[in-house]
Design a protein around this motif. Structure first.
Motif, short mmCIF file in Angstrom:
data_model
loop_
_atom_site.label_atom_id
_atom_site.label_comp_id
_atom_site.label_asym_id
_atom_site.label_seq_id
_atom_site.Cartn_x
_atom_site.Cartn_y
_atom_site.Cartn_z
N LEU A 341 0.96 -1.21 -0.20
CA LEU A 341 -0.14 -0.07 0.03
C LEU A 341 0.85 1.21 0.08
CD1 LEU A 341 -3.08 -1.01 2.53
CD2 LEU A 341 -2.80 -1.10 0.03
N PHE A 342 2.03 1.31 0.66
CA PHE A 342 2.88 2.41 0.60
C PHE A 342 3.57 2.68 -0.81
CE2 PHE A 342 7.07 4.58 1.52
CZ PHE A 342 6.56 5.66 2.13
N ILE A 343 3.81 1.41 -1.47
CA ILE A 343 4.38 1.66 -2.68
C ILE A 343 3.46 2.02 -3.81
CG2 ILE A 343 5.40 0.40 -4.58
CD1 ILE A 343 6.60 -1.66 -2.53
N VAL A 344 2.15 1.79 -3.54
CA VAL A 344 1.00 2.34 -4.43
C VAL A 344 0.96 3.70 -4.17
CG1 VAL A 344 -1.23 1.99 -4.87
CG2 VAL A 344 -0.06 -0.06 -4.76
N HIS A 345 0.93 3.96 -2.92
CA HIS A 345 0.68 5.40 -2.39
C HIS A 345 1.78 6.31 -3.26
CE1 HIS A 345 0.87 9.03 -0.07
NE2 HIS A 345 1.83 8.64 0.43
N ALA A 346 3.06 5.79 -3.10
CA ALA A 346 4.17 6.59 -3.74
C ALA A 346 3.83 6.83 -5.12
CB ALA A 346 5.46 6.03 -3.49
N MET A 347 3.48 5.85 -5.88
CA MET A 347 3.12 5.93 -7.32
C MET A 347 2.26 6.65 -7.63
SD MET A 347 3.85 1.66 -8.20
CE MET A 347 3.60 1.98 -9.89
N LEU A 348 0.83 6.90 -6.88
CA LEU A 348 -0.20 7.41 -6.97
C LEU A 348 0.27 9.18 -6.71
CD1 LEU A 348 -3.07 5.52 -5.70
CD2 LEU A 348 -2.59 6.16 -7.99
N SER A 349 0.95 9.31 -5.83
CA SER A 349 1.57 10.74 -5.49
C SER A 349 2.30 11.29 -6.74
CB SER A 349 2.70 10.62 -4.37
OG SER A 349 2.83 11.90 -4.19
N GLY A 350 3.25 10.27 -7.38
CA GLY A 350 3.93 10.93 -8.51
C GLY A 350 2.96 11.14 -9.79
N LEU A 351 2.16 10.02 -10.04
CA LEU A 351 1.14 10.15 -11.17
C LEU A 351 0.17 11.31 -10.93
CD1 LEU A 351 -0.29 8.87 -13.60
CD2 LEU A 351 -1.88 7.66 -11.87
N SER A 352 -0.39 12.12 -9.58
CA SER A 352 -0.97 13.03 -9.24
C SER A 352 -0.20 14.34 -10.05
CB SER A 352 -1.48 13.34 -7.96
OG SER A 352 -0.08 13.40 -7.39
N MET A 353 1.18 14.31 -9.93
CA MET A 353 2.02 15.46 -10.30
C MET A 353 1.91 15.48 -11.83
SD MET A 353 4.72 15.66 -7.31
CE MET A 353 5.89 16.86 -8.22
N VAL A 354 2.06 14.30 -12.46
CA VAL A 354 2.07 14.19 -13.82
C VAL A 354 0.75 14.58 -14.38
CG1 VAL A 354 2.05 12.51 -15.90
CG2 VAL A 354 3.80 12.12 -13.82
N VAL A 355 -0.15 14.16 -13.79
CA VAL A 355 -1.56 14.71 -14.04
C VAL A 355 -1.63 16.29 -14.16
CG1 VAL A 355 -4.25 14.90 -13.76
CG2 VAL A 355 -2.85 12.80 -13.72
N LEU A 356 -1.16 17.00 -13.14
CA LEU A 356 -1.20 18.46 -13.03
C LEU A 356 -0.42 18.91 -14.13
CD1 LEU A 356 -0.94 18.77 -8.85
CD2 LEU A 356 -2.83 19.18 -10.39
N ASN A 357 0.67 18.54 -14.59
CA ASN A 357 1.56 18.89 -15.42
C ASN A 357 0.83 18.95 -16.69
OD1 ASN A 357 4.52 20.29 -16.27
ND2 ASN A 357 4.44 18.13 -17.44
N LEU A 358 0.30 17.67 -17.03
CA LEU A 358 -0.43 17.52 -18.34
C LEU A 358 -1.39 18.60 -18.40
CD1 LEU A 358 -0.52 13.56 -18.73
CD2 LEU A 358 1.10 15.17 -19.99
#
Length: 531
Positions: A341-358
């Motif tokens: 769950l911690f790994i998934v959380h870290a990946m989703l955190s990175g993904l959220s920043m990618v979405v904001l950038n896109l």
């Protein structure tokens, strides 16, 4: 060797927290100044357009910007104090002296070699003014290097004493004597070497900033996934305050680092849209929205008989994440019972920043909703697109909830309220404090903190070499880690997690960490040790 390197990195990361901790306060106060001088607000509340009010906040903003303009000195002193093992106040004073010696030495050497640029603007030339002295533009890296050098020499020589007439030259004065030639030689060497380093940093920064979603995803994921090691400060600090986070010219001044660029653009009404570098500071989606979805998933997947207890535990933790951006209690709740769950959380955190950038959304909320409101609302929708930030946050709230709920049920993860018989996973609650108060034998400076018990469970005062803290964790260097009672630190003192790495032990207490640190320090001072 690996353990020594890790210990050194953790000490460095912990020391960096001293200057880093001050900078968000500077940002918030600059944002407040910007609110009270905002043209739109003055139209709605004309009484604020009083000369005294406007002059006060203009002076406040200018005074705080001076901190951002002298990050080299701030990091030099802060890092030296953080790395100093003894006589920290004297180490900080020595750091100021070494900084002054360095800039004046470099300036004079560059003058002798006719390397100083004259009669032209220095912006973008690789040279700058530091405390009014023209030298090579080294930014926070000058502070980091001098801080490490000063702390190393201080730790090595601060207790050397001489006899008779030479006695006056012992201790910190001898540290200063040793530092003088070291710093002068360092300034001369860097005069030749730094331009190459500077070129490399700028090239790396350009590469990272042009790597698109891949670079942003890695940044966002690493910034979270390094939380257990305490090294996450080493990820975000260079991006916020050095050329790695972008280089932008504003009104003839070249600014480096996402946070510095953001503050400058925030204060300039002529800039209609924030720079893309702001994305390096957009860490708030997972804090304000994502982890709330994770908490809801853990609550709903808990056994019905345990939900009341789980709710009492998760609501304060979720509130702390939403309001203040303090995420570690929640993260450690599932880090040790279900690391996936911690790994998934870290990946989703990175993904959220990618979405904001896109989506080209430049709003930020690095430390919860209070920061979000102060930083973004005064700038308006046109500049930040903050309503879309909230929309993305709500989407990630749903994503966190659905993914976490699916994984918890599918993999039968033992999150809060799903533990096996005899096990207990908790953050901290009123019941913890009541149990702790019943077992207390001595009155402590803080009514809900039993410092004597904490020190005892850490192996006693003789087992503790050093005590420090960050936002949420008590950071210690322990002589014998094997005697640390991890289970009872969590059960009896309200710790949500205990992390052991070599001789470094970190005990997570959440928002009450400052009170815990004060209580432990006061207890150790009053207990004689055999150190």
């Amino acid at each position: 060797m690996k353990e020594k390197i890790m210990n050194s990195l953790q000490r460095f990361s912990k020391a960096m927290f001293i200057p880093v901790l001050i900078l968000p306060i500077v940002g918030v106060l600059i944002a407040v100044s910007n609110i009270f001088t905002n043209v739109r607000l003055l139209e709605l509340l004309p009484f604020l357009n009083h000369p005294f009010i406007q002059d006060f906040f203009a002076v406040l903003s200018k005074a705080l910007v001076s901190i951002l303009s002298n990050l080299g000195l701030i990091f030099c002193v802060g890092l030296t104090v953080g790395l100093a093992q003894k006589k920290r106040s004297e180490a900080g004073f020595t750091a100021v002296l070494s900084f002054l010696i360095f800039i004046y030495s470099m300036n004079k050497f560059m003058e002798i070699k006719d390397m100083l640029l004259k009669n032209i603007p220095l912006s973008g030339t690789g040279q700058t003014l530091v405390l009014g002295v023209q030298i090579l533009d080294m930014g926070i890296f000058l502070g980091l290097m001098l801080g490490i050098v000063t702390a190393y020499i201080h730790n090595r020589f601060c207790e050397i004493e001489f006899n008779n007439a030479l006695q006056i030259y012992g201790g910190s004065r001898f540290v200063f004597i040793v530092l003088i030639p070291v710093v002068v030689i360092l300034s001369v060497c860097l005069t030749y070497l730094w331009p190459f380093v500077q070129h490399g940093i700028l090239s790396l920064g350009q590469f990272i900033n042009h790597s698109g979603g891949v670079g942003i995803f890695l940044y966002g994921m690493l910034e979270r996934i390094l939380i257990p090691t305490g090294l996450h400060h080493l990820v975000y600090t260079p991006f916020l305050y050095s050329p790695l986070g972008g280089v932008v010219e504003i009104n003839g001044t070249v600014l480096e680092g996402a946070r510095n660029i953001y503050y400058a653009e925030m204060a300039d009404p002529t800039i209609l849209h924030l720079s893309p570098t702001v994305i390096w500071d957009a860490r708030g989606i997972s804090k304000m929205f994502g982890l709330l979805g994770a908490c809801l998933a853990m609550y709903q997947t808990a056994k019905p008989k345990n939900r009341a207890k789980v709710k009492a535990i998760l609501v304060p933790a979720a509130f702390a994440s939403l309001i203040a951006g303090v995420t570690e209690p929640i993260e450690f709740t599932f880090l040790f019972v279900a690391p996936i769950l911690f790994i998934v959380h870290a990946m989703l955190s990175g993904l959220s920043m990618v979405v904001l950038n896109l989506l080209d959304i430049r709003a930020i909320g690095p430390n919860g909703i209070i920061d979000f409101l102060l930083f973004n609302l005064p700038l308006g929708i046109e500049k930040t697109d903050w309503p879309y930030y909230i929309l993305v946050g709500l989407v990630f709230f749903v994503l966190y909830y659905l993914i976490f709920k699916f994984l918890i049920i599918k993999l039968n993860l033992k999150t809060l309220g799903r533990e096996s018989s005899g096990q207990d996973t908790k953050l901290y609650s009123k019941n913890d404090y009541k149990e702790k108060q019943q077992k207390r034998t001595d009155h402590q400076p803080n009514d809900d903190i039993d410092a004597k018990l904490i020190v005892t469970l850490l192996g006693g005062p003789d087992n503790i070499e050093n005590v420090d803290n960050c936002y949420t964790r008590l950071r210690l260097i322990i002589r014998d880690v094997a005697v640390v009672d991890e289970d009872n630190l969590k059960l009896q003192t309200g710790a949500s997690a205990v992390i052991k790495k070599g001789n470094n032990v970190q005990v997570v207490y959440g928002l009450k960490i400052n009170a815990v640190r004060r209580a432990v320090d006061a207890h150790l001072i009053n207990i004689p040790t055999t150190n």
